[in-house]
Design a protein around this motif. Structure first.
Motif, mmCIF file in Angstrom:
data_model
loop_
_atom_site.group_PDB
_atom_site.id
_atom_site.type_symbol
_atom_site.label_atom_id
_atom_site.label_comp_id
_atom_site.label_asym_id
_atom_site.label_seq_id
_atom_site.Cartn_x
_atom_site.Cartn_y
_atom_site.Cartn_z
ATOM 1 N N VAL A 193 32.458 38.700 43.954
ATOM 2 C CA VAL A 193 33.353 38.965 42.827
ATOM 3 C C VAL A 193 34.046 40.323 42.999
ATOM 4 O O VAL A 193 33.401 41.340 43.229
ATOM 5 N N THR A 194 35.367 40.295 42.899
ATOM 6 C CA THR A 194 36.165 41.493 43.177
ATOM 7 C C THR A 194 37.266 41.634 42.137
ATOM 8 O O THR A 194 37.820 40.632 41.677
ATOM 9 N N LYS A 195 37.549 42.882 41.761
ATOM 10 C CA LYS A 195 38.716 43.115 40.900
ATOM 11 C C LYS A 195 39.523 44.283 41.448
ATOM 12 O O LYS A 195 39.000 45.370 41.640
ATOM 13 N N VAL A 196 40.784 43.998 41.712
ATOM 14 C CA VAL A 196 41.684 45.041 42.195
ATOM 15 C C VAL A 196 42.749 45.266 41.131
ATOM 16 O O VAL A 196 43.376 44.321 40.662
ATOM 17 N N PHE A 197 42.896 46.520 40.722
ATOM 18 C CA PHE A 197 43.968 46.856 39.779
ATOM 19 C C PHE A 197 45.146 47.438 40.535
ATOM 20 O O PHE A 197 44.968 48.201 41.477
ATOM 21 N N GLY A 198 46.336 47.103 40.136
ATOM 22 C CA GLY A 198 47.537 47.699 40.722
ATOM 23 C C GLY A 198 47.807 47.200 42.124
ATOM 24 O O GLY A 198 47.041 46.406 42.681
ATOM 25 N N ILE A 199 48.928 47.672 42.656
ATOM 26 C CA ILE A 199 49.287 47.283 44.020
ATOM 27 C C ILE A 199 49.754 48.519 44.781
ATOM 28 O O ILE A 199 50.087 49.541 44.184
ATOM 29 N N GLY A 200 49.770 48.420 46.108
ATOM 30 C CA GLY A 200 50.292 49.499 46.961
ATOM 31 C C GLY A 200 49.461 50.767 46.847
ATOM 32 O O GLY A 200 48.237 50.720 46.853
ATOM 33 N N ASP A 201 50.172 51.873 46.665
ATOM 34 C CA ASP A 201 49.504 53.173 46.614
ATOM 35 C C ASP A 201 48.582 53.317 45.411
ATOM 36 O O ASP A 201 47.600 54.039 45.445
ATOM 37 N N LYS A 202 48.945 52.599 44.348
ATOM 38 C CA LYS A 202 48.184 52.766 43.111
ATOM 39 C C LYS A 202 46.997 51.818 43.028
ATOM 40 O O LYS A 202 46.414 51.635 41.974
ATOM 41 N N LYS A 203 46.673 51.183 44.147
ATOM 42 C CA LYS A 203 45.619 50.173 44.146
ATOM 43 C C LYS A 203 44.243 50.790 43.866
ATOM 44 O O LYS A 203 43.867 51.777 44.477
ATOM 45 N N THR A 204 43.532 50.212 42.900
ATOM 46 C CA THR A 204 42.160 50.632 42.632
ATOM 47 C C THR A 204 41.265 49.406 42.781
ATOM 48 O O THR A 204 41.517 48.392 42.138
ATOM 49 N N GLY A 222 40.546 38.116 34.555
ATOM 50 C CA GLY A 222 40.382 37.243 35.720
ATOM 51 C C GLY A 222 39.961 38.052 36.934
ATOM 52 O O GLY A 222 40.376 39.194 37.078
ATOM 53 N N GLN A 223 39.135 37.450 37.824
ATOM 54 C CA GLN A 223 38.755 38.197 39.029
ATOM 55 C C GLN A 223 39.836 38.027 40.088
ATOM 56 O O GLN A 223 40.529 37.005 40.112
ATOM 57 N N SER A 224 39.990 39.052 40.937
ATOM 58 C CA SER A 224 40.984 38.957 42.005
ATOM 59 C C SER A 224 40.469 38.057 43.115
ATOM 60 O O SER A 224 41.245 37.399 43.809
ATOM 61 N N GLU A 225 39.174 38.060 43.289
ATOM 62 C CA GLU A 225 38.554 37.302 44.383
ATOM 63 C C GLU A 225 37.164 36.916 43.937
ATOM 64 O O GLU A 225 36.599 37.528 43.037
ATOM 65 N N GLY A 226 36.567 35.933 44.628
ATOM 66 C CA GLY A 226 35.161 35.596 44.378
ATOM 67 C C GLY A 226 34.996 34.526 43.324
ATOM 68 O O GLY A 226 35.969 34.044 42.729
ATOM 69 N N GLN A 227 33.739 34.163 43.118
ATOM 70 C CA GLN A 227 33.440 33.045 42.246
ATOM 71 C C GLN A 227 32.321 33.430 41.286
ATOM 72 O O GLN A 227 31.363 34.101 41.677
ATOM 73 N N ILE A 228 32.472 32.993 40.049
ATOM 74 C CA ILE A 228 31.398 33.221 39.080
ATOM 75 C C ILE A 228 30.836 31.860 38.699
ATOM 76 O O ILE A 228 31.586 30.912 38.425
ATOM 77 N N LEU A 229 29.495 31.735 38.755
ATOM 78 C CA LEU A 229 28.860 30.454 38.443
ATOM 79 C C LEU A 229 28.095 30.575 37.142
ATOM 80 O O LEU A 229 27.356 31.543 36.920
ATOM 81 N N PHE A 230 28.324 29.586 36.273
ATOM 82 C CA PHE A 230 27.634 29.561 34.988
ATOM 83 C C PHE A 230 26.630 28.415 35.016
ATOM 84 O O PHE A 230 27.002 27.257 35.238
ATOM 85 N N GLN A 231 25.349 28.744 34.868
ATOM 86 C CA GLN A 231 24.263 27.765 34.931
ATOM 87 C C GLN A 231 24.342 26.936 36.220
ATOM 88 O O GLN A 231 24.220 25.714 36.220
ATOM 89 N N GLY A 232 24.618 27.670 37.307
ATOM 90 C CA GLY A 232 24.602 27.046 38.626
ATOM 91 C C GLY A 232 25.888 26.361 39.025
ATOM 92 O O GLY A 232 26.075 26.014 40.185
ATOM 93 N N LYS A 233 26.792 26.125 38.055
ATOM 94 C CA LYS A 233 28.045 25.437 38.390
ATOM 95 C C LYS A 233 29.210 26.425 38.306
ATOM 96 O O LYS A 233 29.185 27.326 37.461
ATOM 97 N N PRO A 234 30.225 26.243 39.178
ATOM 98 C CA PRO A 234 31.385 27.140 39.099
ATOM 99 C C PRO A 234 31.966 27.137 37.689
ATOM 100 O O PRO A 234 32.125 26.070 37.086
ATOM 101 N N ARG A 235 32.239 28.323 37.210
ATOM 102 C CA ARG A 235 32.714 28.450 35.830
ATOM 103 C C ARG A 235 34.163 27.979 35.734
ATOM 104 O O ARG A 235 34.985 28.313 36.574
ATOM 105 N N ASP A 236 34.473 27.182 34.701
ATOM 106 C CA ASP A 236 35.861 26.730 34.512
ATOM 107 C C ASP A 236 36.359 27.215 33.150
ATOM 108 O O ASP A 236 35.920 26.742 32.105
ATOM 109 N N ILE A 237 37.245 28.186 33.187
ATOM 110 C CA ILE A 237 37.811 28.679 31.916
ATOM 111 C C ILE A 237 39.334 28.625 31.984
ATOM 112 O O ILE A 237 40.031 29.502 31.517
ATOM 113 N N SER A 238 39.828 27.525 32.588
ATOM 114 C CA SER A 238 41.271 27.450 32.834
ATOM 115 C C SER A 238 42.071 27.144 31.573
ATOM 116 O O SER A 238 43.256 27.441 31.505
ATOM 117 N N SER A 239 41.447 26.570 30.569
ATOM 118 C CA SER A 239 42.218 26.263 29.360
ATOM 119 C C SER A 239 41.583 26.947 28.154
ATOM 120 O O SER A 239 40.446 27.394 28.203
#
Ligand SMILES: Nc1ncnc2c1ncn2[C@@H]1O[C@H](COP(=O)(O)OP(=O)(O)OP(=O)(O)O)[C@@H](O)[C@H]1O
Ligand SMILES: [Mg+2]
Lengths: 415, 287
Positions: free
Chosen positions: B25-36, B74-91
């Protein structure tokens, strides 16, 4: 909420602005009750009757008279009839004839006339004076002689045989009580170029202009608020699209847009309400931008997150968790929009793009009429100055209310 | 060490069913020079009934991770699993469903409430969310009273009050009452005690432990205070610059730290070295 309102009414600036505005509104509602009728009725023939009380000469001649021997009456009569232009010409005459006017006060009618009667010579033909000028001085001399002579005015009527016979003479000591004269009309602000009562017209125009401001303000605030809320809260593509539209509207000066739209509508379509809506449609960008930036700072607040976690819908979150926080701000923006809506109408009308001229007067239309008939160059100040004063008062009171609100809602601004 | 704590630490959570886990699980804020890179490829497994602490300094990415776990970010990368199954919060509806299983208590109680709404509205919302819309007024009142009793608040005194009429400690307890009504599978508590005084802090921590024991929910407790983490948690994750540098059972991680960062965090809390069976209050006073 109650607390906020109490606080607002403790702000001296808000209270002052509010009082002025309410006073204007009260006049707007009460004056038509005292002086009912169509504000665009042409009561006068000819343009720009000056402010004052008008007494029907016809009725006055038929009213019972009272004899009053007032010592200053004759002097007053002459003083009122001898215009400043005539006086200046008299001094000029003395100048060309090398007569000393030392110590003579131009307003001292007695001394002026005495000097004139001593020195005027109808046969004199000063060097370089045109014959028109010489004739003017002759006429002036005649009317001065006429003024000085105390006389009576005779009223003659045709008798049964068709001959004129004097039926009444009016002497210079005859007076009538204005209460006895059947028709006396006070026009506190005179009449305009179409012979319409300016005060009545002004009151009606103020009402229309405030309504135009309100409609424009409501339209602009609703659009700006909706766009700002959506762009700020949803972000992403929605934000991009809305900001794109907003930027387009910002780049094109809204006044130019306003002129183009009103022009293309044509005179017939332009009722006051349409003009108001068009003004609103071109002035929402500022509200949209500032609401958006406020919402962006609010949307990540914990109470909004908590509301999401509680399963609340988008609309509910926006209405219950975001709107109340920016409500004070929106109210202030609305007041500003009303004020600038009134000004925009005035500007448009000055350009001749205001509402249809035949139905209702607006402050802008009154200015436009006054300008078209050159009230400003012929000295008819009553046709435009009161209008400017009312516009100034309205926007002053609205801005004062706004400053007061700002101080209540942004404690850092308090002095 | 109290009887309860001993009991708690003897449980081996590795055998329990998975509740929430993450892979890269990864979260990147901003782009280019301001990337955190706020959260950098973290893996984790939280089990049912586990009391997990995520410990890290300010800016290490704890809040960012918790927002991702909650599905508020939202995460930039990676997967979060809820009770063993990939979490679906698309709607929107799926999110609503997910939030029946995971709830949160935030850091600042003063900004957690809508200041324009009376506080009982918050509790009423919870009952409605748990499908109690059709209940009678009396039933709802009883439920809210029960929840308030659990956190030592008197519901009758709270009704008709606005949030700003409460103290920070009272607000935070009300937040716990909210969780008590919602009974989610997972509770995410992001530094819930950092804005309240030491006395309220002890009470609130006790209540969280009680809540876990009573409902069997997983508690993910976020803190910068490793002493606090040692006192209350089963498992500890140590976070540095968006990465988990060390994790494991609380005793193992804190008594035999391996990562230098963990050692430094522990040395910043002098009392841990001096005396290990600390009384509750002493430890809780350390900041
Ligand atoms: N919305 C954002 N946009 C850009 N950068 C962000 C954003 N939110 C957080 N960050 C950055 O991500 C990093 C981690 O922030 P985060 O709030 O997760 O830290 P934290 O561990 O919760 O700190 P604290 O203990 O102070 O609450 C910080 O460097 C922060 O500047
Ligand atoms: Mg944080």
């Amino acid at each position: 909420m109650k607390n906020t309102i109490r606080q607002v009414f403790h702000s001296p600036k808000f209270v002052a602005g509010f009082a002025i505005f309410v006073a204007i509104l009260l006049v707007m509602f009460i004056y038509p009750l005292i002086n009912p009728g169509n504000p665009l009725e042409q009561i006068g023939v000819g343009t720009f009757a000056k402010p004052g009380t008008y007494i029907s000469l016809y009725d006055a001649a038929k009213t019972n008279t009272q004899t009053l021997r007032l010592p200053e009456a004759a002097d007053n009569r002459i003083a009122a009839r001898l215009s400043m232009d005539d006086r200046v010409e008299m001094i000029n005459w003395f100048g060309t004839m090398n007569i000393s006017v030392e110590g003579l006060d131009i307003n001292d009618t007695d001394a002026l006339i005495e000097l004139w009667n001593q020195n005027y010579d109808p046969s004199a033909r000063p060097e370089g004076m045109t014959s028109a000028k010489i004739n003017y001085y002759k006429r002036l001399n005649n009317s001065i002689a006429e003024l000085s002579a105390s006389d009576t005015i005779s009223i003659a009527d045709y008798d049964e045989e068709g001959n004129l016979a004097v039926t009444k003479t009016i002497s210079d000591t005859d007076y009538v009580n204005t209460k006895d004269v059947a028709n006396v009309k006070t026009l506190p602000l005179g009449t305009d170029n179409f012979g319409r009562d300016v005060l009545k017209e002004l009151v009606s125009a103020t009402g229309t202009s405030i309504r135009i401001g309100l409609i424009a303000g409501i339209v602009a605030t609703l659009i700006g608020l909706t766009f700002g809320l959506l762009a700020g809260y949803l972000g992403g593509v929605v934000d991009d699209i809305i900001m794109f539209v907003t930027n387009i509207f910002t780049v094109i000066p809204s006044f130019v847009l306003l002129i183009l739209i009103t022009y293309s509508l044509g005179q017939e379509q332009r009722g006051a309400a349409i003009v108001a809506i068009v003004i609103g449609l071109t002035s929402w960008t500022w509200t949209a931008r500032s609401v958006r930036s406020q919402v962006i700072s609010l949307r990540n607040r914990d109470h909004v997150n908590l509301s999401k976690l509680s399963g609340h819908s988008l609309i509910r979150i926006v209405v219950m968790d975001i709107l109340p926080y920016i409500a004070s701000y929106v109210v202030m923006a609305f007041i500003l929009q009303v004020s600038s809506g009134i000004l925009a109408e005035a500007q448009l009308s000055l350009l001749g793009l205001g509402p249809k001229t035949t139905q209702v007067p607006t402050l802008g239309l009154m200015m436009n009429w006054a300008m078209l008939y050159s009230a400003h160059t012929n000295g008819s100040w009553w046709a435009y100055f009161p209008v400017i004063l009312v516009i100034t008062l309205i926007s002053f009171s609205l801005n004062l209310m706004n400053t007061g609100l700002d101080q209540v809602f942004n404690p850092t601004l308090r002095d | 060490m109290s009887e309860m704590e001993k009991a708690r630490r003897s449980v081996d959570f590795a055998d329990k069913p998975l509740c929430l886990s993450g892979r890269g699980v990864t979260k990147v804020f901003g782009i280019g020079d301001k990337k955190t890179v706020a959260v950098d490829h973290v893996d984790f497994d939280f089990h049912e009934g586990e009391f997990v602490s995520i410990v890290g300094e300010s800016g290490s990415g704890k809040t960012t991770l918790s927002k991702m776990l909650l599905g508020l970010l939202g995460q930039s990368e990676g997967q979060i699993l809820f009770q063993g199954k990939p979490r679906d919060i698309s709607s929107g509806r799926k999110k609503k469903e997910y939030w029946k299983g995971i709830q949160a208590i935030f850091q600042d109680p003063f900004s957690s409430f809508n200041t324009f709404q009376k506080v009982d509205a918050v509790l009423l919302d919870c009952i409605n969310m748990r499908g109690g819309k059709g209940l009678s007024k009396q039933d709802k009142y009883d439920m809210m009273t029960e929840a308030c009793n659990f956190v030592n608040l008197k519901f009758a005194e709270l009704t008709n009050k606005y949030p700003f009429e409460l103290s920070g400690g009272q607000m935070q307890r009300l937040m716990i009452a909210r969780i008590f009504l919602l009974k989610p599978k997972i509770l995410l508590a992001d530094e819930p005690t950092s804005m309240v005084d030491a006395c309220s802090r002890a009470t609130i921590l006790d209540m969280l432990l009680n809540l876990r024991d009573e409902t069997g929910m997983t508690v993910i407790f976020i803190t910068h205070d490793i002493g606090l983490a040692y006192y209350i948690s089963d498992t500890v994750y140590i976070m540095e610059h968006g990465k988990f540098v060390e994790y494991g059972k609380a005793d193992e991680v804190i008594l035999q730290p391996k990562a230098p960062y963990t050692k430094r965090l522990i040395s910043d809390v002098p009392k841990i070295h001096e005396e290990w069976d600390l009384s509750t209050v002493d430890l809780l006073k350390t900041e």
